[in-house]
Design an enzyme around this catalytic site. Structure first.
Site, mmCIF file in Angstrom:
data_model
loop_
_atom_site.group_PDB
_atom_site.id
_atom_site.type_symbol
_atom_site.label_atom_id
_atom_site.label_comp_id
_atom_site.label_asym_id
_atom_site.label_seq_id
_atom_site.Cartn_x
_atom_site.Cartn_y
_atom_site.Cartn_z
ATOM 1 N N THR A 1 0.842 -1.206 0.000
ATOM 2 C CA THR A 1 0.000 0.000 0.000
ATOM 3 C C THR A 1 0.874 1.252 0.000
ATOM 4 O O THR A 1 0.616 2.201 -0.753
ATOM 5 C CB THR A 1 -0.934 -0.013 1.225
ATOM 6 N N GLN A 2 1.912 1.244 0.818
ATOM 7 C CA GLN A 2 2.823 2.399 0.828
ATOM 8 C C GLN A 2 3.387 2.640 -0.568
ATOM 9 O O GLN A 2 3.459 3.770 -1.046
ATOM 10 C CB GLN A 2 3.976 2.158 1.797
ATOM 11 N N CYS B 1 -34.203 -14.308 -21.816
ATOM 12 C CA CYS B 1 -33.692 -14.111 -23.172
ATOM 13 C C CYS B 1 -33.500 -15.453 -23.886
ATOM 14 O O CYS B 1 -34.471 -16.051 -24.320
ATOM 15 C CB CYS B 1 -32.420 -13.258 -23.124
ATOM 16 N N HIS C 1 -34.278 -8.725 -20.420
ATOM 17 C CA HIS C 1 -33.473 -9.098 -19.253
ATOM 18 C C HIS C 1 -33.985 -8.369 -18.015
ATOM 19 O O HIS C 1 -33.492 -7.284 -17.692
ATOM 20 C CB HIS C 1 -32.003 -8.710 -19.476
ATOM 21 N N GLU D 1 -33.401 -8.842 -15.069
ATOM 22 C CA GLU D 1 -32.367 -8.725 -14.018
ATOM 23 C C GLU D 1 -31.697 -7.355 -14.009
ATOM 24 O O GLU D 1 -31.203 -6.914 -12.972
ATOM 25 C CB GLU D 1 -31.311 -9.833 -14.161
HETATM 26 N N1 GLN Z 1 -28.580 -15.484 -28.483
HETATM 27 C C1 GLN Z 1 -29.905 -14.978 -28.343
HETATM 28 C C2 GLN Z 1 -30.159 -13.794 -29.255
HETATM 29 O O1 GLN Z 1 -29.224 -13.153 -29.696
HETATM 30 C C3 GLN Z 1 -30.188 -14.595 -26.911
HETATM 31 C C4 GLN Z 1 -29.386 -13.457 -26.409
HETATM 32 C C5 GLN Z 1 -29.365 -13.369 -24.915
HETATM 33 O O2 GLN Z 1 -29.692 -14.318 -24.226
HETATM 34 N N2 GLN Z 1 -28.926 -12.264 -24.388
HETATM 35 O O3 GLN Z 1 -31.267 -13.470 -29.542
#
Ligand code: GLN
Length: 544
Positions: free
Chosen positions: A193-194, A388, A519, A521
């Site tokens: 760190t120093q 997806c 997605h 998420e």
């Molecule tokens: N491979 C798929 C597509 O391009 C799904 C993509 C993904 O899961 N992000 O549509």
């Protein structure tokens, strides 16, 4: 930009992977909890123009913003901690900067001037300032990727130095460093760190604060050693030992009054820190008595002999937030879909889990295994969430085994498929033919119309939502009627009804079988768990 806008630069010392991103997110969270308008920026030194073309096994998840910009997974942490959407200006790579400058030069945009490293540095400063302005913020917290001493990030550090020269009162440096405890010695060593701080000195920068990451808390002796040798007051050397949950980091920093400290150093009038909601969430994260067992069937796991879940970090966090909200803990098990291919009987093991999730992905490897897994969970009524590719594969599995289209496929795998139930979007075909892979998918936020009375409609409790995308292929419209007739429900579509956004099985047929083309998420947050994940977790708890 507001007058006296403040900049906090977070720079890493000693080595990577010690939690610079979480530190940056936590600092942002604390300052926002003080009522400041904070913007948070990630700087990535690599030459890729964005993170979209990088292999997830090597680089981790590609996080997509509402705008569609494909960024580093740290941006996901920022959005989750700060509980807000980030913009394009909050992310930059060396590639982005160089490309912009070189394109401008080719277009005579510099009027014949000689272009050199200073031009790059000034472009970086310009971007720091533009981000500060566009978000109307009081404070920018900027994380510079990499570690001090790398030559790759030098331009970004140099830009920060110049910004400090121009605004000495308004720029603060924080070094996130690491103090190893070598097993043989059993003693915490502060020398690396120093050295890192001295290296930063050699660039003309004196750090104001040292965040000392280590396995254990920093003792007084080491604190003083760092303080004396590195010109940092001892109270500005902050101990940051390993802890169980990353979501405790802002709370721990606050125990040390880091927020008050920062406002004082920045010359800002202090305000109380309101982390009430955050504390409640962090408490829930530890309280769940029961465990829900979720299997994630994916493929971007192996790096050498290690199992890496970085490629799915937003999925993992989304599951956790919904589990906490439901009062349980989620135990995630990583199952490599390739194993279901070499050993088909292994798929029966999925019956040991309360829920199964197939995340996004690309290409052919591991697909047969994923299809086997989906067939099993559909047949055995195990709650399923497909994201997806996980949705596209659910549609293929259904087409093959329920709708009687034996050779159904996606053209991603079989271009000549007789029954391409998942097919490439027309303009995407053009991108691929021209070898344009970067930033050429359907990316970012799109509206989705929900059907009332469906599993998804019920989970959201709304009729229209916005979700983020990253894909090239779609459910092929020519097969929709056939699939629906066989019992598949498209409970979410684009507002014009043309693109299938959510596929599901009706409640009477399966306790929870939902796939999303988008997605979800990316929008799950600690203080705002995602409704679809929550519905999935609740269904999984019921199975249990
Ligand atoms: N491979 C798929 C597509 O391009 C799904 C993509 C993904 O899961 N992000 O549509």
């Amino acid at each position: 930009m507001k007058k006296n806008h403040k900049y906090i630069f977070v720079i890493g010392g000693v080595m990577s992977g010690v939690g610079k991103g979480i530190t940056t997110s936590s600092i942002g969270t604390i300052l926002a909890a003080k009522g400041f308008n904070v913007n948070i920026i990630k700087v990535d030194p690599y030459l890729n123009v964005d993170a979209g073309t990088m292999n997830p096994t090597e680089h981790g998840e590609v996080f997509v913003l509402n705008s569609g910009l494909e960024t580093d997974q740290d941006m996901g942490n920022y959005e989750r901690f700060m509980n807000r959407d980030l913009n394009n200006g909050d992310y930059m790579t060396s590639g982005m900067i160089y490309k912009h400058v070189i394109d401008k030069e080719r277009a005579l945009g510099f009027g014949g001037r000689c272009i050199d490293a200073d031009t790059i540095r000034d472009e970086i400063i310009h971007r720091y300032e533009t981000a500060a302005r566009s978000n109307k913020s009081d404070i920018s917290v900027i994380e510079i990727g990499g570690t001090v001493g790398d030559y790759q990030n030098i331009m970004f550090i140099e830009a920060a130095r110049v910004l400090k020269v121009k605004n000495p009162e308004n720029v603060l440096f924080i070094m996130v460093s690491f103090l190893p405890i070598p097993h043989k010695l059993g003693e915490m060593k502060s020398k690396p760190t120093q050295n890192a701080i001295k290296q930063l000195n050699s660039y003309g920068i004196q750090t104001d604060i040292v965040i000392a990451r280590s396995e254990k808390p920093l003792d007084k002796k080491r604190k003083e050693k760092i303080a004396i040798s590195c010109n940092v007051p001892a109270e500005n050397v902050i101990s940051a030992p390993d802890i169980e949950s990353i979501y405790d980091v802002p709370l721990n920093f606050e125990k040390d009054k880091l927020g008050d400290h920062l406002t004082e150093l920045l010359g800002l009038k202090n305000r109380p820190t309101n982390l009430k909601d955050w504390s409640a969430f962090a408490r829930k994260a530890k309280n769940g008595k029961h465990t829900v067992n979720i299997a994630v069937v994916g493929k971007y796991f192996d790096t050498g002999d290690f199992v890496l879940s970085d490629a799915y970090v937003s999925v993992i966090e989304a599951i956790k937030f919904s589990a906490y909200a439901a009062g349980v803990k989620a135990k995630l098990t990583w199952l490599n879909s390739k194993h279901f291919e070499t050993n088909p009987a292994k798929v029966k093991e999925l019956a040991n889990y309360d829920g199964v999730l197939v995340p996004g992905g690309f290409g052919e490897t591991g697909i047969k295994g994923k299809l086997r897994a989906i067939e099993f969970v559909r047949g055995n009524k195990i709650p399923y969430l497909g994201l997806c590719y996980g949705m596209q594969l659910a549609v293929i599995e259904f087409a093959r085994n329920v709708a009687g289209l034996k050779d159904a496929n996606t053209t991603e795998i079989d271009e000549k498929s007789k029954n391409p139930v998942i097919d490439i979007m027309e303009h995407q075909r053009k991108h691929l033919a021209e070898g344009r892979y970067g930033a050429s998918m359907r990316l970012g936020a799109y509206p989705c119309k929900l059907k009332k009375g469906t599993v998804a409609g019920f989970a959201y409790g709304e009729t229209r939502v916005s979700e983020r995308h990253r894909h090239r292929y779609e459910v092929n419209p020519t097969y929709i009627a056939k699939l629906e007739k066989a019992g598949l429900v498209f409970s979410g579509t684009s507002p014009d009804g043309k693109l299938m956004e959510i596929a599901e099985l009706p409640k009477e047929k399966h306790p929870f079988f939902v796939g999303t083309q988008f997605h979800p998420e990316f929008l799950a947050r600690p203080l705002r768990p995602h409704p679809l994940f929550t519905a999935f977790i609740k269904a999984s708890m019921k199975k249990k």
